[in-house]
Enzyme design. Structure first.
Site, PDB file in Angstrom:
ATOM      1  N   HIS A 121       0.820  -1.214   0.000  1.00  0.00           N
ATOM      2  CA  HIS A 121       0.000   0.000   0.000  1.00  0.00           C
ATOM      3  C   HIS A 121       0.856   1.268   0.000  1.00  0.00           C
ATOM      4  O   HIS A 121       2.036   1.247   0.370  1.00  0.00           O
ATOM      5  CB  HIS A 121      -0.919   0.014   1.230  1.00  0.00           C
TER       6      HIS A 121
ATOM      7  N   GLU B 243      -2.243  -7.046   7.349  1.00  0.00           N
ATOM      8  CA  GLU B 243      -0.950  -6.937   8.018  1.00  0.00           C
ATOM      9  C   GLU B 243      -0.955  -7.793   9.290  1.00  0.00           C
ATOM     10  O   GLU B 243      -2.014  -8.191   9.797  1.00  0.00           O
ATOM     11  CB  GLU B 243      -0.673  -5.459   8.360  1.00  0.00           C
TER      12      GLU B 243
END
Length: 210
Positions: free
Chosen positions: A10, A83
């Site tokens: 990202h 994550e």
């Protein structure tokens, strides 16, 4: 038949800039992160993909949506691409963690594969989650070109799997925001095609490294 999986970290977030552990809490893209996402979208538009799959965390979704404005791919969310969870220390800086939880911080810095902050995941748990899901995606999308938007430690686990690196071993490679990496997945055989491509970012000085 192998599946080609291209994965993007990202764009830079506000907490990246503040050097806070994000884990599975949400932090919006910074202005720089939005620009990074637009630049990687431009680079990816020159390639061909069959599907876009994103972590469902806000920073990955925001990056994926910017990318898909150009690519117009079928789009899915996948919580198993999140994550690593850092539990009670998410949102804290490393200095704050070291001050408040020095013993746990030491275990974290030593890369004990079984260690997890309270409410969080160990490296072993993260590795199993990530590698299992990547192989599921590879089977589901057999012989296709898959684009993923995910997170730094997801990328790390993919490299450790590909090269059979011990989970306790310190990482010796960089993971830049909005970099491009690609793998071929054929059952439990993983091959690296490219790692950390950043040509689309270098000229405008918008790099941010994990």
């Amino acid at each position: 038949m192998a599946t080609e999986i291209t994965i993007i970290r990202h764009g830079e977030t506000i907490w990246n800039v503040q050097q806070r552990i994000q884990g599975q809490r949400n932090s919006k893209l910074s202005e720089n992160g939005i620009l990074q996402a637009e630049l990687v979208a431009n680079a990816l538009a020159k390639r061909e993909f069959d599907i876009l799959i994103s972590s469902d965390l806000e920073r990955a979704v925001e990056t994926a949506k910017i990318i898909n404005k150009q690519l117009h791919l079928p789009f899915e969310y996948n919580a198993n691409l999140r994550e690593r969870s850092f539990g009670k220390v998410e949102g804290m800086s490393f200095a704050e963690i070291n001050q408040q939880y020095p013993v746990e911080f030491h275990s974290y810095k030593q890369r004990d594969p079984k260690f997890a902050f309270s409410g969080g995941e160990s490296i072993e748990q993260l590795f199993k989650r990530v590698t299992t899901e990547i192989e599921v995606i590879a089977v589901k999308c057999i012989d296709q070109k898959v684009l993923l938007v995910s997170h730094g430690l997801v990328l790390e686990m993919m490299m450790y799997k590909t090269f059979n690196i011990r989970l306790s071993q310190p990482r010796v490679f960089s993971i830049n925001n909005s970099s491009i990496s690609s793998f071929y997945i054929d059952g439990d055989r993983w091959f690296l095609k490219e790692w950390g491509v950043i040509e689309h970012l270098v000229s405008l000085n918008v790099l941010n490294e994990l």
